[in-house]
Design a protein around this motif. Sequence first.
Motif, PDB file in Angstrom:
ATOM      1  N   LYS A 151       9.700 -36.501 -51.278  1.00  0.00           N
ATOM      2  CA  LYS A 151      10.686 -36.962 -52.568  1.00  0.00           C
ATOM      3  C   LYS A 151      11.367 -35.762 -52.967  1.00  0.00           C
ATOM      4  O   LYS A 151      12.481 -35.702 -53.150  1.00  0.00           O
ATOM      5  N   GLY A 152      10.839 -34.295 -52.813  1.00  0.00           N
ATOM      6  CA  GLY A 152      11.156 -33.144 -53.029  1.00  0.00           C
ATOM      7  C   GLY A 152      12.330 -32.839 -52.089  1.00  0.00           C
ATOM      8  O   GLY A 152      13.412 -32.399 -52.482  1.00  0.00           O
ATOM      9  N   LEU A 153      12.024 -33.081 -50.798  1.00  0.00           N
ATOM     10  CA  LEU A 153      12.771 -32.710 -49.710  1.00  0.00           C
ATOM     11  C   LEU A 153      14.105 -33.685 -49.834  1.00  0.00           C
ATOM     12  O   LEU A 153      15.315 -32.950 -49.558  1.00  0.00           O
ATOM     13  N   VAL A 168       0.665 -48.104 -61.507  1.00  0.00           N
ATOM     14  CA  VAL A 168       1.454 -47.655 -62.706  1.00  0.00           C
ATOM     15  C   VAL A 168       2.343 -46.555 -62.232  1.00  0.00           C
ATOM     16  O   VAL A 168       3.514 -46.380 -62.390  1.00  0.00           O
ATOM     17  N   GLU A 169       1.538 -45.947 -61.331  1.00  0.00           N
ATOM     18  CA  GLU A 169       2.262 -44.514 -60.651  1.00  0.00           C
ATOM     19  C   GLU A 169       3.625 -44.952 -59.974  1.00  0.00           C
ATOM     20  O   GLU A 169       4.711 -44.335 -59.865  1.00  0.00           O
ATOM     21  N   GLY A 170       3.409 -46.047 -59.197  1.00  0.00           N
ATOM     22  CA  GLY A 170       4.430 -46.715 -58.580  1.00  0.00           C
ATOM     23  C   GLY A 170       5.779 -47.147 -59.247  1.00  0.00           C
ATOM     24  O   GLY A 170       6.814 -46.884 -58.864  1.00  0.00           O
ATOM     25  N   VAL A 171       5.542 -47.600 -60.400  1.00  0.00           N
ATOM     26  CA  VAL A 171       6.518 -47.940 -61.467  1.00  0.00           C
ATOM     27  C   VAL A 171       7.176 -46.744 -62.018  1.00  0.00           C
ATOM     28  O   VAL A 171       8.356 -46.701 -61.925  1.00  0.00           O
ATOM     29  N   ILE A 172       6.371 -45.716 -62.276  1.00  0.00           N
ATOM     30  CA  ILE A 172       7.032 -44.428 -62.977  1.00  0.00           C
ATOM     31  C   ILE A 172       8.007 -43.762 -61.732  1.00  0.00           C
ATOM     32  O   ILE A 172       8.808 -43.403 -62.124  1.00  0.00           O
ATOM     33  N   GLY A 173       7.228 -43.830 -60.575  1.00  0.00           N
ATOM     34  CA  GLY A 173       7.918 -43.185 -59.584  1.00  0.00           C
ATOM     35  C   GLY A 173       9.270 -43.688 -59.109  1.00  0.00           C
ATOM     36  O   GLY A 173      10.084 -42.910 -58.565  1.00  0.00           O
ATOM     37  N   LYS A 174       9.437 -44.938 -59.601  1.00  0.00           N
ATOM     38  CA  LYS A 174      10.887 -45.311 -59.144  1.00  0.00           C
ATOM     39  C   LYS A 174      11.980 -44.934 -60.157  1.00  0.00           C
ATOM     40  O   LYS A 174      13.225 -44.850 -59.719  1.00  0.00           O
ATOM     41  N   LEU A 175      11.570 -44.326 -61.093  1.00  0.00           N
ATOM     42  CA  LEU A 175      12.678 -43.736 -62.152  1.00  0.00           C
ATOM     43  C   LEU A 175      13.254 -42.327 -61.627  1.00  0.00           C
ATOM     44  O   LEU A 175      12.638 -41.602 -61.076  1.00  0.00           O
ATOM     45  N   PRO A 176      14.609 -42.305 -61.610  1.00  0.00           N
ATOM     46  CA  PRO A 176      15.441 -41.261 -61.257  1.00  0.00           C
ATOM     47  C   PRO A 176      14.802 -40.001 -61.844  1.00  0.00           C
ATOM     48  O   PRO A 176      14.765 -40.269 -63.123  1.00  0.00           O
ATOM     49  N   VAL A 227       3.354 -36.440 -65.912  1.00  0.00           N
ATOM     50  CA  VAL A 227       4.536 -36.688 -65.235  1.00  0.00           C
ATOM     51  C   VAL A 227       5.275 -35.402 -64.893  1.00  0.00           C
ATOM     52  O   VAL A 227       5.451 -34.411 -65.833  1.00  0.00           O
ATOM     53  N   VAL A 228       5.506 -35.111 -63.526  1.00  0.00           N
ATOM     54  CA  VAL A 228       6.315 -34.139 -63.155  1.00  0.00           C
ATOM     55  C   VAL A 228       7.701 -34.440 -62.948  1.00  0.00           C
ATOM     56  O   VAL A 228       8.300 -35.179 -62.251  1.00  0.00           O
ATOM     57  N   LEU A 229       8.802 -33.891 -63.444  1.00  0.00           N
ATOM     58  CA  LEU A 229      10.100 -34.012 -63.386  1.00  0.00           C
ATOM     59  C   LEU A 229      10.691 -33.289 -62.140  1.00  0.00           C
ATOM     60  O   LEU A 229      10.501 -32.163 -62.108  1.00  0.00           O
ATOM     61  N   LEU A 230      11.755 -33.819 -61.624  1.00  0.00           N
ATOM     62  CA  LEU A 230      12.428 -32.842 -60.703  1.00  0.00           C
ATOM     63  C   LEU A 230      13.466 -31.700 -61.567  1.00  0.00           C
ATOM     64  O   LEU A 230      13.775 -32.387 -62.707  1.00  0.00           O
ATOM     65  N   PRO A 231      13.917 -30.933 -60.962  1.00  0.00           N
ATOM     66  CA  PRO A 231      14.904 -30.101 -61.755  1.00  0.00           C
ATOM     67  C   PRO A 231      15.959 -30.603 -62.476  1.00  0.00           C
ATOM     68  O   PRO A 231      16.707 -31.554 -61.432  1.00  0.00           O
ATOM     69  N   VAL A 247       4.344 -32.418 -67.276  1.00  0.00           N
ATOM     70  CA  VAL A 247       3.749 -31.147 -67.017  1.00  0.00           C
ATOM     71  C   VAL A 247       4.643 -30.517 -65.593  1.00  0.00           C
ATOM     72  O   VAL A 247       5.353 -31.027 -65.237  1.00  0.00           O
ATOM     73  N   ASP A 248       4.378 -29.305 -65.559  1.00  0.00           N
ATOM     74  CA  ASP A 248       5.123 -28.509 -64.500  1.00  0.00           C
ATOM     75  C   ASP A 248       4.671 -28.837 -63.204  1.00  0.00           C
ATOM     76  O   ASP A 248       5.317 -28.851 -62.161  1.00  0.00           O
ATOM     77  N   SER A 249       3.276 -29.226 -62.896  1.00  0.00           N
ATOM     78  CA  SER A 249       2.746 -29.550 -61.588  1.00  0.00           C
ATOM     79  C   SER A 249       1.438 -30.091 -61.848  1.00  0.00           C
ATOM     80  O   SER A 249       0.769 -30.246 -63.171  1.00  0.00           O
ATOM     81  N   LEU A 250       0.651 -30.733 -60.924  1.00  0.00           N
ATOM     82  CA  LEU A 250      -0.431 -31.439 -60.994  1.00  0.00           C
ATOM     83  C   LEU A 250      -1.342 -30.989 -60.084  1.00  0.00           C
ATOM     84  O   LEU A 250      -0.846 -30.441 -59.022  1.00  0.00           O
TER      85      LEU A 250
END
Length: 547
Positions: A300-302, A457-465, A483-487, A517-520
């Motif tokens: 996802k980060g890539l 639940v993580e699957g639902v959260i993960g769909k959000l841009p 939750v860790v957000l992309l920059p 959070v910044d990371s997990l």
Amino acid sequence: MSHTVLRGKPNASQLYLDEVLNEILTAKGVVPDAKERDRLILAEIAFHCLKKRPNATNMINGSTGESFTNEQILKRAVSIARSIMARGAAGNNIMVVMRNHQNLFSIYWSLLLSGALPFMMDPSTTVYELGYFLQLLEPSIVFCDREYYNDIKKSLDDLPDLKTEVYICNEDDLLEDFINGHSNDIDSFRIPEGNPEDTILLLPTSGSTGLPKAVLLTNRGIVAHLPTSWTYHTKFPTPTDLVMVLTTAQWMTFTMKITTCAVYHIPILVTPKKRTVEHVIEIIENFRPTWTFFNPAFAKGLLAVVRREQIGSLETIILLGSLVTPDLVKEFKEKLHPDTHLCNGYGTTETQGFIAVTDRDAEASSNGWVYNILHYKLIDDNGAEVGPGSNGELYVKGECVVKGYYKNKEAYSESFVDGWYKTGDWFHLDENERLHFLERRKFNFKFRGCHVSPEEVEGVIGKLPGVHESVVVATEIGPAAAVVLLPEYDLTREDINKAVDSTLSDHKRLHGGIAFVDSLPHTHSGKLKRMECKKLIEELLKDGKCF
């Protein structure tokens, strides 16, 4: 019929392995058949294949650009193996704490060739984890990179009864001191006698729940898995041009790739540098690998920064290690060449490798067919076996299923019954008998008397841009998420709650709150450390940062 096959017909990859084994037997003056092929051990197979093509590229260090031939890797491995045997360490546990570079390859082969029992650890392991495994395994030798030497010595200081020697191996002059004049002559080297049932490798489990364990891997199990990566390939040898391996030595994908690529004559691209998106893109552009795997969080980060042309060389990509959503598959395919095979892989350390990998004709949600080296069944909530069109926990059985954990019979009895490994993972088996991953039941918890699947639940959260990664855990007041957000994304708690509330039942909603959070915390294989995640969220709740 290939001796590795338990169900159905052998594929081209398995038939090629049979040819290799027949060649080894013929050279020994033995008439080849399935029974004789089954007696060959991994060290003998790999030694033959590496020796056969001395000038072929074995591995490339993506950080330095250096490449090393089979002969270069094998010569050093043979001299190290002779030194190990001269020290009386053959048959002993030997720990390896090294980054991915050429000396790690030689150390790995030297341990298998000498009959020592390697235990491969991630280089970023903590002092606590080092101490835990040193005490459990009591290794006679630890091979390490210089940067880990002090931590290892510190751990050993707390274990004064251990007579463990520590050798720095990423510096050639120090490695030469260990070799100490032992010959690197390949032709005169003789592999010690071995049995297909012998344990030849120890790997730590991911430790995503509870303390990690050391899994016992056997000759027969690893040999059976040698063809599985190439099940959907047709050109042999060298079914693909260059395999990129980003996982570290403690992870099954790393050790399996070293072994199978040696047998199938495929060079490997690795890097000792920290795996960042930027560095991975750099080495893909520089060396143009054709085959690799990513865990979904890294993928996802890539995808957030990579351009189509930068990863255009990749012909096969396997996603594995955690839940792969259809959205991620769709997004990835949009950046790939239409002919690239994007697979949803599934495997475990307890099966010594992959259980299933998606074939080209399968839909995005599928994990594909269970490999023919395994028997399998799905068991429902009532303990009954179910067939196609049903859901259940996957059980697998076969020679590649491990026979135990090191000094831990209790853990083995919890996960195995009559030789069947209970994966703890729930699947749907479709009408064509392909698997579709549903959830990891061992992570489930109850709230208000109802089951909650964190991965759902993580699957639902993960769909959000903007969401890079998330974890959901149980708290006293209900499910909570970190939750860790992309920059450069500005997602709010209201956005997340709205998505969850509109999709899931009330007992699955985030009554415990949300923390950014910044990371997990992750295991070395990239899986979430769920016990540590739970502690993190509990601390954030106390501090008022999860609400």
